[in-house]
Design a protein around this motif. Sequence first.
Motif, PDB file in Angstrom:
ATOM      1  N   LEU A 232     -28.294  30.206  49.222  1.00 34.12           N
ATOM      2  CA  LEU A 232     -29.687  30.349  49.654  1.00 34.12           C
ATOM      3  C   LEU A 232     -29.843  29.761  51.054  1.00 34.12           C
ATOM      4  CD1 LEU A 232     -32.654  31.037  49.359  1.00 34.12           C
ATOM      5  CD2 LEU A 232     -32.971  28.910  48.063  1.00 34.12           C
ATOM      6  N   HIS A 233     -30.069  30.645  52.016  1.00 36.20           N
ATOM      7  CA  HIS A 233     -30.335  30.226  53.402  1.00 36.20           C
ATOM      8  C   HIS A 233     -31.818  30.397  53.677  1.00 36.20           C
ATOM      9  CE1 HIS A 233     -29.914  29.556  57.666  1.00 36.20           C
ATOM     10  NE2 HIS A 233     -30.391  30.749  57.946  1.00 36.20           N
ATOM     11  N   VAL A 234     -32.448  29.365  54.232  1.00 35.14           N
ATOM     12  CA  VAL A 234     -33.878  29.402  54.532  1.00 35.14           C
ATOM     13  C   VAL A 234     -34.077  29.452  56.037  1.00 35.14           C
ATOM     14  CG1 VAL A 234     -36.085  28.191  54.347  1.00 35.14           C
ATOM     15  CG2 VAL A 234     -34.474  28.172  52.419  1.00 35.14           C
ATOM     16  N   ASP A 235     -34.755  30.498  56.473  1.00 35.11           N
ATOM     17  CA  ASP A 235     -35.104  30.666  57.884  1.00 35.11           C
ATOM     18  C   ASP A 235     -36.516  30.118  58.089  1.00 35.11           C
ATOM     19  OD1 ASP A 235     -35.848  31.466  60.407  1.00 35.11           O
ATOM     20  OD2 ASP A 235     -35.388  33.596  60.124  1.00 35.11           O
ATOM     21  N   ALA A 236     -36.584  28.914  58.642  1.00 34.38           N
ATOM     22  CA  ALA A 236     -37.874  28.301  58.972  1.00 34.38           C
ATOM     23  C   ALA A 236     -37.915  28.032  60.471  1.00 34.38           C
ATOM     24  CB  ALA A 236     -38.083  27.015  58.178  1.00 34.38           C
ATOM     25  N   ALA A 237     -37.373  28.984  61.235  1.00 35.84           N
ATOM     26  CA  ALA A 237     -37.223  28.795  62.676  1.00 35.84           C
ATOM     27  C   ALA A 237     -38.537  28.408  63.338  1.00 35.84           C
ATOM     28  CB  ALA A 237     -36.660  30.065  63.317  1.00 35.84           C
ATOM     29  N   TYR A 238     -39.616  29.097  62.962  1.00 41.85           N
ATOM     30  CA  TYR A 238     -40.936  28.777  63.535  1.00 41.85           C
ATOM     31  C   TYR A 238     -41.662  27.709  62.725  1.00 41.85           C
ATOM     32  CZ  TYR A 238     -46.039  29.400  63.621  1.00 41.85           C
ATOM     33  OH  TYR A 238     -47.391  29.184  63.619  1.00 41.85           O
ATOM     34  N   ALA A 239     -41.896  27.973  61.453  1.00 42.63           N
ATOM     35  CA  ALA A 239     -42.814  27.137  60.679  1.00 42.63           C
ATOM     36  C   ALA A 239     -42.210  25.811  60.241  1.00 42.63           C
ATOM     37  CB  ALA A 239     -43.320  27.904  59.457  1.00 42.63           C
ATOM     38  N   GLY A 240     -40.905  25.665  60.326  1.00 44.32           N
ATOM     39  CA  GLY A 240     -40.305  24.399  59.917  1.00 44.32           C
ATOM     40  C   GLY A 240     -40.855  23.211  60.680  1.00 44.32           C
ATOM     41  N   ALA A 241     -41.224  23.433  61.940  1.00 46.20           N
ATOM     42  CA  ALA A 241     -41.790  22.349  62.742  1.00 46.20           C
ATOM     43  C   ALA A 241     -43.070  21.812  62.136  1.00 46.20           C
ATOM     44  CB  ALA A 241     -42.054  22.839  64.167  1.00 46.20           C
ATOM     45  N   ALA A 242     -43.839  22.679  61.486  1.00 44.79           N
ATOM     46  CA  ALA A 242     -45.122  22.262  60.908  1.00 44.79           C
ATOM     47  C   ALA A 242     -44.946  21.266  59.777  1.00 44.79           C
ATOM     48  CB  ALA A 242     -45.904  23.476  60.414  1.00 44.79           C
ATOM     49  N   MET A 243     -43.733  21.152  59.252  1.00 44.70           N
ATOM     50  CA  MET A 243     -43.504  20.239  58.141  1.00 44.70           C
ATOM     51  C   MET A 243     -43.598  18.778  58.560  1.00 44.70           C
ATOM     52  SD  MET A 243     -43.247  22.539  55.883  1.00 44.70           S
ATOM     53  CE  MET A 243     -43.877  23.921  56.845  1.00 44.70           C
ATOM     54  N   HIS A 248     -48.768  20.548  55.399  1.00 48.18           N
ATOM     55  CA  HIS A 248     -48.047  21.826  55.421  1.00 48.18           C
ATOM     56  C   HIS A 248     -46.784  21.799  54.563  1.00 48.18           C
ATOM     57  CE1 HIS A 248     -50.747  23.399  58.391  1.00 48.18           C
ATOM     58  NE2 HIS A 248     -50.422  22.477  59.277  1.00 48.18           N
ATOM     59  N   ARG A 249     -46.500  20.677  53.917  1.00 46.10           N
ATOM     60  CA  ARG A 249     -45.245  20.558  53.159  1.00 46.10           C
ATOM     61  C   ARG A 249     -45.196  21.475  51.937  1.00 46.10           C
ATOM     62  NH1 ARG A 249     -42.702  15.356  53.979  1.00 46.10           N
ATOM     63  NH2 ARG A 249     -42.522  15.172  56.256  1.00 46.10           N
ATOM     64  N   TRP A 250     -46.348  22.034  51.529  1.00 44.59           N
ATOM     65  CA  TRP A 250     -46.336  22.990  50.429  1.00 44.59           C
ATOM     66  C   TRP A 250     -45.356  24.132  50.693  1.00 44.59           C
ATOM     67  CZ3 TRP A 250     -47.369  27.979  51.780  1.00 44.59           C
ATOM     68  CH2 TRP A 250     -48.055  28.187  52.991  1.00 44.59           C
ATOM     69  N   ALA A 251     -45.193  24.476  51.972  1.00 39.21           N
ATOM     70  CA  ALA A 251     -44.329  25.595  52.328  1.00 39.21           C
ATOM     71  C   ALA A 251     -42.853  25.281  52.109  1.00 39.21           C
ATOM     72  CB  ALA A 251     -44.563  25.982  53.793  1.00 39.21           C
ATOM     73  N   PHE A 252     -42.521  24.001  51.983  1.00 44.00           N
ATOM     74  CA  PHE A 252     -41.135  23.575  51.764  1.00 44.00           C
ATOM     75  C   PHE A 252     -40.877  23.195  50.307  1.00 44.00           C
ATOM     76  CE2 PHE A 252     -38.581  22.157  55.765  1.00 44.00           C
ATOM     77  CZ  PHE A 252     -38.521  23.480  56.176  1.00 44.00           C
TER      78      PHE A 252
END
Length: 444
Positions: A232-243, A248-252
């Motif tokens: 499982l590879h997760v692409d959070a190139a843009y939104a990962g910064a919001a963590m 915004h941690r709900w997204a992770f």
Amino acid sequence: MTLSSDGLATLEWIEQYLERVRELPVLAQVEPGEVRASLPSLPPEQGEPFASVLRDVDDVLLPGVTHWQSPRFFAYFATCASEPAILAQLLVAGLNNVGILWRTSPALQELEEVTLAWLAELIGLPPGWHGQLEDGASFSTLQALAAARQARPDDSVVVCSEHAHSSVEKACRLLGLEVRKTPADEAFRLRPDALDLSGACAVVATVGTTSSTSVDPLPPIADACERQGAWLHVDAAYAGAAMVCPEHRWAFEGIERADSLVVNPHKWLLTAQGCSAFWTRRPDELREAFSAVPEYLRTPDDVVSFSEYGPALGRGFRALQLWAVLRCFGREGLQAAIRNAVALAETFEGWVRDETGWELCAPRPFSVVCFRRDGSDEDNAALLERVNASGEVFLSHTKLDGRYVLRLAVGNLRTTEDDVRHAWDVLREEAVHDAGGDAVRANA
């Protein structure tokens, strides 16, 4: 030339550029080939002073620059190289270290290890993951899928959402893998119930898709991957910064079950282009896929070099600028930047929602608003072309549910509500002009 005088002149040029960039046309106002035609066709026979280079940057190159540093750049994913990043890049060039091996620059590797651990803590990753910096998310995705193929050599399918980034397809072409796209739901998220993992060595889930910044649900995707034994590879190139912001941690949720992850600090964490963070909890598989140490690179050092975890041998001192940004902004400064961008996007979203003749086209989990004007796809494409040709602002587009959709992305540290208001005013003015033109054509 001397670093003292020319260096000061260059820093002064950059300072003045950042002060005036808001007033420059955001989208380059040149035709294809125009910059090339303004440059000599042959190299100089004798050296020139650096002042001549700066002069031609102003006179020849600047008209052909699309200003990603502009507070009115709202296309794709808006970026911003902050002052600490710019100054650190100068140090990187001065040191000119090449991280072929740990011993070729111990500080390069060990600062990268520490800085990636800092960033992992800031965005809520489990401790102990192997992290390193690459040029971009496309490179990191290639690394992850190569490791997945190595781990499951008999399976050759990579599964992703229909809204996954094109880098997944590119990586699969290079690796001889097959892409299988999974349909999305009404919010443009991958549908776990539609996953087909037969023959799959990997799944790519996206936290913040390029088109709409939708978030694929990680827990059920991880369940499916564990049943299949797929990476499982997760692409959070843009939104990962919001963590960096707890809200915004709900997204992770479920990120601890991912095998690898990419986040681009150069998208939304105030670093300059070429700074992409890649983590994996399975570094042994990554090393098995890439390690190749010829005799001339063997050393007695009891340490594994970064070159054994990816295709590239040499690497630059990327960590120095990220380290500078994290130190100069701190958790609070990064959170403030993210929250400001999200708040400005929310404000713009409200204007669109309240305006007759406009519609919102996707949920807005972060700082990108997807919208369109009432009318045909051709009308919206023409509107976007006029807005961008004005040079006042720069927006981009995508297609959602088969329709042409405009995108406004906020991410520049210097963007204010006045800048976002200016974009809205330009959009409405151009829409009114077009409506007037339609009326004239109809009456004719």
